[in-house]
Design an enzyme around this catalytic site. Structure first.
Site, short mmCIF file in Angstrom:
data_model
loop_
_atom_site.label_atom_id
_atom_site.label_comp_id
_atom_site.label_asym_id
_atom_site.label_seq_id
_atom_site.Cartn_x
_atom_site.Cartn_y
_atom_site.Cartn_z
N CYS A 8 3.57 0.74 -6.82
CA CYS A 8 3.90 -0.50 -5.90
C CYS A 8 2.64 -0.90 -4.98
O CYS A 8 1.64 -0.57 -5.48
CB CYS A 8 5.25 0.11 -5.06
SG CYS A 8 4.91 1.45 -3.93
N ASN A 11 2.33 2.40 -1.80
CA ASN A 11 2.78 4.01 -2.39
C ASN A 11 3.49 4.59 -1.39
O ASN A 11 3.07 6.03 -1.36
CB ASN A 11 1.51 4.44 -2.90
CG ASN A 11 1.70 5.54 -3.75
OD1 ASN A 11 0.90 6.65 -3.84
ND2 ASN A 11 2.92 5.86 -4.54
N CYS A 13 6.86 3.43 -0.24
CA CYS A 13 8.11 3.47 -0.12
C CYS A 13 8.75 3.15 -1.67
O CYS A 13 9.44 4.18 -1.82
CB CYS A 13 8.70 1.91 0.32
SG CYS A 13 8.05 1.59 2.24
N ARG A 14 8.63 2.27 -2.33
CA ARG A 14 9.23 2.07 -3.80
C ARG A 14 8.84 3.26 -4.82
O ARG A 14 9.57 3.87 -5.35
CB ARG A 14 9.11 0.87 -4.26
CG ARG A 14 9.96 -0.33 -3.61
CD ARG A 14 9.55 -1.35 -3.72
NE ARG A 14 8.24 -1.90 -3.34
CZ ARG A 14 7.46 -3.01 -3.73
NH1 ARG A 14 7.96 -4.06 -4.12
NH2 ARG A 14 6.11 -3.12 -3.22
N SER A 15 7.29 3.06 -5.12
CA SER A 15 6.89 4.09 -6.04
C SER A 15 7.02 5.63 -5.92
O SER A 15 7.29 6.33 -6.71
CB SER A 15 5.52 3.59 -6.48
OG SER A 15 4.54 3.86 -5.64
N ASP A 125 10.94 -5.17 -1.81
CA ASP A 125 10.38 -4.23 -0.79
C ASP A 125 10.99 -3.76 0.68
O ASP A 125 11.08 -4.81 1.25
CB ASP A 125 8.92 -4.89 -0.54
CG ASP A 125 7.95 -3.78 -0.12
OD1 ASP A 125 8.29 -2.54 0.43
OD2 ASP A 125 6.69 -4.17 -0.29
P1 4NP Z 1 5.77 -0.04 -1.08
O1 4NP Z 1 5.99 -0.81 0.48
O2 4NP Z 1 4.75 -0.97 -1.61
O3 4NP Z 1 7.12 -0.06 -1.49
O4 4NP Z 1 4.99 1.23 -0.53
C1 4NP Z 1 4.76 -1.34 1.46
C2 4NP Z 1 4.31 -0.49 2.01
C3 4NP Z 1 3.51 -0.58 3.02
C4 4NP Z 1 3.06 -2.13 2.98
C5 4NP Z 1 3.69 -3.11 2.14
C6 4NP Z 1 4.54 -2.74 1.40
N1 4NP Z 1 1.88 -2.62 4.01
O5 4NP Z 1 1.69 -3.76 3.93
O6 4NP Z 1 1.35 -1.67 4.77
#
Ligand code: 4NP
Length: 156
Positions: A8, A11, A13-15, A125
């Site tokens: 994702c 790294n 939340c989702r993955s 997300d």
């Molecule tokens: P993820 O979510 O891609 O599902 O881990 C996010 C986590 C952090 C950020 C964006 C999306 N960020 O901009 O820091």
């Protein structure tokens, strides 16, 4: 060994949720000696961090361990090392494609591409939506279909 990398943006939340859930599923089906599971982000902001509290809470709610999961960034070597690079959304795919080298052999796909009836193939997300439960439900379905597909493709 079949190697699967969930990807994702951050790294956190989702993955990592997908990593923990797919590892749990693989273990429950007795396939842990055949399938290696990992996750990574296309961005580097959270490298070394544990999963987001929302992801940890939802995994705890469903009795799935997130022990030992730490954020890392995907690199070109991963596209050679893993046969399956499973992204959460189209923007992840675009970022992964930029890392391709001549030795890249990975099958690059979105998790929800495995769900024929999903209208939207992107996992939203929760870092922005705050809805971790919705992500859990989508990732669960995607992981179940992914494992079915692996069983068929690799005859396991
Ligand atoms: P993820 O979510 O891609 O599902 O881990 C996010 C986590 C952090 C950020 C964006 C999306 N960020 O901009 O820091």
């Amino acid at each position: 060994m079949i190697k699967v990398l969930f990807v994702c943006l951050g790294n956190i939340c989702r993955s990592p949720m997908a990593e923990a859930m797919f590892r749990d599923l693989v273990k429950k089906e007795g396939l842990e000696h055949m399938i290696i599971v990992d996750s990574a982000g296309t961005g580097d902001w959270h490298v070394g961090n544990p999963p987001h509290e929302g992801t940890r809470n939802i995994l705890k709610k469903y009795n799935i361990s997130s022990d030992g999961i730490k954020a890392r960034q995907i690199g070109p070597v991963d596209l050679h090392d893993f046969q399956y690079v499973v992204a959460m959304d189209t923007s992840n795919i675009q970022n992964i494609e930029k890392l391709k080298k001549s030795n890249s052999t990975a099958h690059i796909v979105r998790l929800l591409d495995y769900l024929e009836d999903a209208v939207d193939k992107n996992v939203p997300d929760p870092y922005f939506t705050g809805n971790f439960e919705e992500v859990y439900e989508l990732v669960k379905k995607g992981c179940e279909q992914l494992l079915k597909q692996l069983r068929t493709t690799h005859n396991i």
